[in-house]
Design a protein around this motif. Structure first.
Motif, PDB file in Angstrom:
ATOM      1  N   SER A  62       0.826  -1.209   0.000  1.00 25.06           N
ATOM      2  CA  SER A  62       0.000   0.000   0.000  1.00 25.06           C
ATOM      3  C   SER A  62       0.862   1.261   0.000  1.00 25.06           C
ATOM      4  O   SER A  62       0.349   2.346  -0.248  1.00 25.06           O
ATOM      5  CB  SER A  62      -0.938  -0.003   1.215  1.00 25.06           C
ATOM      6  N   ASP A  63       2.161   1.113   0.251  1.00 22.15           N
ATOM      7  CA  ASP A  63       3.071   2.255   0.294  1.00 22.15           C
ATOM      8  C   ASP A  63       3.163   2.942  -1.063  1.00 22.15           C
ATOM      9  O   ASP A  63       3.375   2.290  -2.083  1.00 22.15           O
ATOM     10  CB  ASP A  63       4.485   1.804   0.695  1.00 22.15           C
ATOM     11  N   VAL A  64       3.009   4.278  -1.059  1.00 19.29           N
ATOM     12  CA  VAL A  64       3.151   5.091  -2.268  1.00 19.29           C
ATOM     13  C   VAL A  64       4.153   6.191  -1.954  1.00 19.29           C
ATOM     14  O   VAL A  64       4.045   6.857  -0.926  1.00 19.29           O
ATOM     15  CB  VAL A  64       1.798   5.694  -2.701  1.00 19.29           C
ATOM     16  N   VAL A  65       5.141   6.374  -2.841  1.00 20.36           N
ATOM     17  CA  VAL A  65       6.183   7.385  -2.629  1.00 20.36           C
ATOM     18  C   VAL A  65       6.333   8.242  -3.885  1.00 20.36           C
ATOM     19  O   VAL A  65       5.788   7.930  -4.936  1.00 20.36           O
ATOM     20  CB  VAL A  65       7.530   6.732  -2.233  1.00 20.36           C
ATOM     21  N   ALA A  66       7.121   9.307  -3.765  1.00 19.66           N
ATOM     22  CA  ALA A  66       7.228  10.304  -4.837  1.00 19.66           C
ATOM     23  C   ALA A  66       8.053   9.859  -6.037  1.00 19.66           C
ATOM     24  O   ALA A  66       7.794  10.283  -7.153  1.00 19.66           O
ATOM     25  CB  ALA A  66       7.796  11.606  -4.279  1.00 19.66           C
ATOM     26  N   SER A  67       9.057   8.996  -5.832  1.00 27.20           N
ATOM     27  CA  SER A  67       9.919   8.640  -6.967  1.00 27.20           C
ATOM     28  C   SER A  67       9.976   7.129  -7.172  1.00 27.20           C
ATOM     29  O   SER A  67       9.821   6.352  -6.229  1.00 27.20           O
ATOM     30  CB  SER A  67      11.334   9.189  -6.766  1.00 27.20           C
ATOM     31  N   LYS A  68      10.235   6.760  -8.416  1.00 24.43           N
ATOM     32  CA  LYS A  68      10.350   5.345  -8.766  1.00 24.43           C
ATOM     33  C   LYS A  68      11.531   4.705  -8.044  1.00 24.43           C
ATOM     34  O   LYS A  68      11.439   3.586  -7.552  1.00 24.43           O
ATOM     35  CB  LYS A  68      10.504   5.201 -10.275  1.00 24.43           C
ATOM     36  N   GLY A  69      12.637   5.416  -7.966  1.00 22.36           N
ATOM     37  CA  GLY A  69      13.818   4.899  -7.278  1.00 22.36           C
ATOM     38  C   GLY A  69      13.552   4.626  -5.812  1.00 22.36           C
ATOM     39  O   GLY A  69      13.968   3.596  -5.278  1.00 22.36           O
ATOM     40  N   ASP A  70      12.839   5.545  -5.154  1.00 20.53           N
ATOM     41  CA  ASP A  70      12.493   5.344  -3.745  1.00 20.53           C
ATOM     42  C   ASP A  70      11.568   4.138  -3.574  1.00 20.53           C
ATOM     43  O   ASP A  70      11.721   3.355  -2.640  1.00 20.53           O
ATOM     44  CB  ASP A  70      11.829   6.589  -3.168  1.00 20.53           C
TER      45      ASP A  70
END
Length: 92
Positions: A62-70
């Motif tokens: 469910s985790d969503v972050v700002a960058s693809k790398g992260d």
């Protein structure tokens, strides 16, 4: 015809990008973040060859972050933690 082709996708098959796996404790971890609304969902696969058969565990968080790398780095750390917590027995 161009409009209909765009509308229905034509005959173009979508190719999934090739992902280099990270090896960890005899498992292969594929980091495959999913783009969603300008952010990236933590996702990927964990695979292992068991007696000639490749077993696969799909991993979508469910985790969503700002960058693809992260997202990919978070997936890698969570996948390693999951493998360790299950003592390597994720396919049993």
């Amino acid at each position: 015809m161009g409009f209909l082709s765009k509308l229905f996708g034509g005959n173009k098959a979508k190719k999934s990008p090739s992902v280099e796996p990270v090896e960890y404790n005899e498992f292969l971890i594929y980091q495959e973040a999913i783009e969603e609304g300008g952010q990236y969902r933590v996702a990927g696969r964990i695979t292992k060859d068991i007696e000639g058969e490749v077993k696969e565990y799909r991993f979508i968080r469910s985790d969503v972050v700002a960058s693809k790398g992260d997202a990919n780095e978070l997936m890698l750390s969570k996948a390693k933690m999951f493998i360790d917590q299950m003592n390597g027995n994720i396919f049993n």
